[in-house]
Structures are given as structure tokens and as C-alpha cells.
Design a protein around this motif. Structure first.
Motif, PDB file in Angstrom:
ATOM      1  N   GLY A  25      -0.155   4.843   0.514  1.00 35.28           N
ATOM      2  CA  GLY A  25      -1.768   5.809   0.740  1.00 35.28           C
ATOM      3  C   GLY A  25      -1.754   6.839   0.382  1.00 35.28           C
ATOM      4  O   GLY A  25      -2.876   7.301  -0.582  1.00 35.28           O
ATOM      5  N   THR A  32       0.877  -1.468   0.243  1.00 34.48           N
ATOM      6  CA  THR A  32       0.180  -0.205  -0.228  1.00 34.48           C
ATOM      7  C   THR A  32       0.818   1.320  -0.029  1.00 34.48           C
ATOM      8  O   THR A  32       2.039   0.916   1.015  1.00 34.48           O
ATOM      9  CB  THR A  32      -0.701  -0.085   0.940  1.00 34.48           C
ATOM     10  N   VAL A  62      -0.926   7.552  -2.558  1.00 35.98           N
ATOM     11  CA  VAL A  62      -1.402   7.415  -4.199  1.00 35.98           C
ATOM     12  C   VAL A  62      -2.306   6.680  -4.602  1.00 35.98           C
ATOM     13  O   VAL A  62      -2.649   6.485  -5.632  1.00 35.98           O
ATOM     14  CB  VAL A  62      -0.427   7.472  -5.530  1.00 35.98           C
ATOM     15  N   SER A  63      -3.075   6.552  -3.065  1.00 34.13           N
ATOM     16  CA  SER A  63      -4.253   5.318  -3.561  1.00 34.13           C
ATOM     17  C   SER A  63      -4.222   4.271  -3.757  1.00 34.13           C
ATOM     18  O   SER A  63      -4.965   3.184  -5.173  1.00 34.13           O
ATOM     19  CB  SER A  63      -5.795   6.137  -4.006  1.00 34.13           C
ATOM     20  N   LEU A  64      -2.758   3.882  -3.787  1.00 35.39           N
ATOM     21  CA  LEU A  64      -2.422   2.446  -4.393  1.00 35.39           C
ATOM     22  C   LEU A  64      -1.951   0.960  -3.360  1.00 35.39           C
ATOM     23  O   LEU A  64      -2.184   1.300  -2.522  1.00 35.39           O
ATOM     24  CB  LEU A  64      -0.732   2.334  -4.917  1.00 35.39           C
ATOM     25  N   THR A  65      -3.168   0.274  -3.827  1.00 34.36           N
ATOM     26  CA  THR A  65      -2.896  -1.169  -2.607  1.00 34.36           C
ATOM     27  C   THR A  65      -2.878  -2.117  -3.838  1.00 34.36           C
ATOM     28  O   THR A  65      -3.301  -2.088  -4.616  1.00 34.36           O
ATOM     29  CB  THR A  65      -5.024  -1.391  -2.435  1.00 34.36           C
TER      30      THR A  65
END
Length: 68
Positions: free
Chosen positions: A53, A51, A55-58
Motif C-alpha cells: 500500500g 499489495t 507505494v501503491s503497488l498491486t
């Protein structure tokens, strides 16, 4: 953005993740073998979640770790 700085920093992070993760998995497997919770011929399901956060990456990776 400086591509060279970003690339170097990203590689350093991924190396740290890889080395640390391998060490922790090896320790946990050895402990489980010593405690009799594993026989040594299993395939262990494993999931890694990355994750970032800001860059809103999961990102999730699932696979098996084969012991023998």
C-alpha cells in the motif's frame, strides 16, 4: 536507502510468502482430496495478489496448479 538491507528484507519476505503459501495450498488440497471434493487429477486455477500500500503497488499473478 540501504540496498543491502532492502534486498535482504525483501528476500526474507518473499521466502516467507513462498513457504507459507505452499504449506497452505498443500493442506487445502489434501483436505479436499480426503473430503472427496477433488479427484487428484485436476488443474486448479490460482491467483496470487501482492499489495504494498505505501507505494501503491498491486500485482496479480494467475496460473494453474496441476495435481496429476
Amino acid at each position: 536507502m540501504n540496498e543491502d538491507v532492502f534486498n535482504t528484507s525483501l528476500r526474507k519476505f518473499l521466502k516467507k510468502v513462498g513457504v507459507t503459501s505452499q504449506r497452505e495450498i498443500e493442506k487445502a488440497v489434501r483436505d479436499a482430496l480426503e473430503a472427496g471434493r477433488l479427484k487428484g487429477n485436476e488443474k486448479l486455477p490460482a491467483t496470487m495478489v501482492l499489495t504494498v500500500g505505501a507505494v501503491s503497488l498491486t500485482h496479480e499473478i494467475a496460473d494453474e496448479i496441476e495435481l496429476g
